[in-house]
Motif scaffolding. Structure first.
Motif, PDB file in Angstrom:
ATOM      1  N   LYS A  20       0.839  -1.339   0.090  1.00  0.00           N
ATOM      2  CA  LYS A  20       0.012   0.090  -0.133  1.00  0.00           C
ATOM      3  C   LYS A  20       0.983   1.262   0.167  1.00  0.00           C
ATOM      4  N   THR A  52      -6.879  -2.910  -6.797  1.00  0.00           N
ATOM      5  CA  THR A  52      -7.652  -2.763  -5.316  1.00  0.00           C
ATOM      6  C   THR A  52      -7.773  -4.111  -4.819  1.00  0.00           C
ATOM      7  N   ASP A  53      -7.360  -4.171  -3.416  1.00  0.00           N
ATOM      8  CA  ASP A  53      -7.617  -5.687  -2.698  1.00  0.00           C
ATOM      9  C   ASP A  53      -9.050  -5.876  -2.099  1.00  0.00           C
ATOM     10  N   ASN A  54      -9.355  -6.901  -1.495  1.00  0.00           N
ATOM     11  CA  ASN A  54     -10.645  -7.290  -1.102  1.00  0.00           C
ATOM     12  C   ASN A  54     -11.223  -6.245   0.086  1.00  0.00           C
ATOM     13  N   GLU A  55     -10.224  -5.231   0.747  1.00  0.00           N
ATOM     14  CA  GLU A  55     -10.538  -4.395   1.510  1.00  0.00           C
ATOM     15  C   GLU A  55     -10.637  -2.933   1.275  1.00  0.00           C
ATOM     16  N   GLY A  56     -10.659  -2.859  -0.242  1.00  0.00           N
ATOM     17  CA  GLY A  56     -10.764  -1.579  -0.762  1.00  0.00           C
ATOM     18  C   GLY A  56      -9.253  -0.716  -0.719  1.00  0.00           C
ATOM     19  N   ASN A  57      -8.101  -1.359  -0.421  1.00  0.00           N
ATOM     20  CA  ASN A  57      -6.946  -0.582  -0.447  1.00  0.00           C
ATOM     21  C   ASN A  57      -6.385  -0.972  -1.656  1.00  0.00           C
TER      22      ASN A  57
END
Length: 75
Positions: A20, A52-57
């Motif tokens: 990130k 974008t990862d599963n957590e929205g990052n």
């Protein structure tokens, strides 16, 4: 180029190892805004990929072209 070298040193060369921008800013002691600006430039140049990862990052890693770019800095 510090950012590309840092991604390489962190082995951020695949989606599984992507970092990130906040992590990179902390490591490089730089503002997140500056890191994001540089990352977007490197994405445009094809040296870095983003998703974008599963957590929205949003996460970043070196592409094959980015790896070659970093290696060329040492030769």
């Amino acid at each position: 180029e510090r950012l590309l070298i840092t991604l390489h040193n962190l082995c951020a060369t695949s989606g599984e190892m992507a970092k990130k921008s906040g992590e990179l800013a902390e490591i490089l002691h730089t503002s997140i805004d500056e890191i994001n600006q540089n990352l977007e430039r490197h994405v445009s140049d094809g040296y870095v990929a983003a998703f974008t990862d599963n957590e929205g990052n949003r996460r970043f890693y070196l592409t094959n072209t980015g790896i070659i770019r970093v290696c060329s800095l040492f030769s």
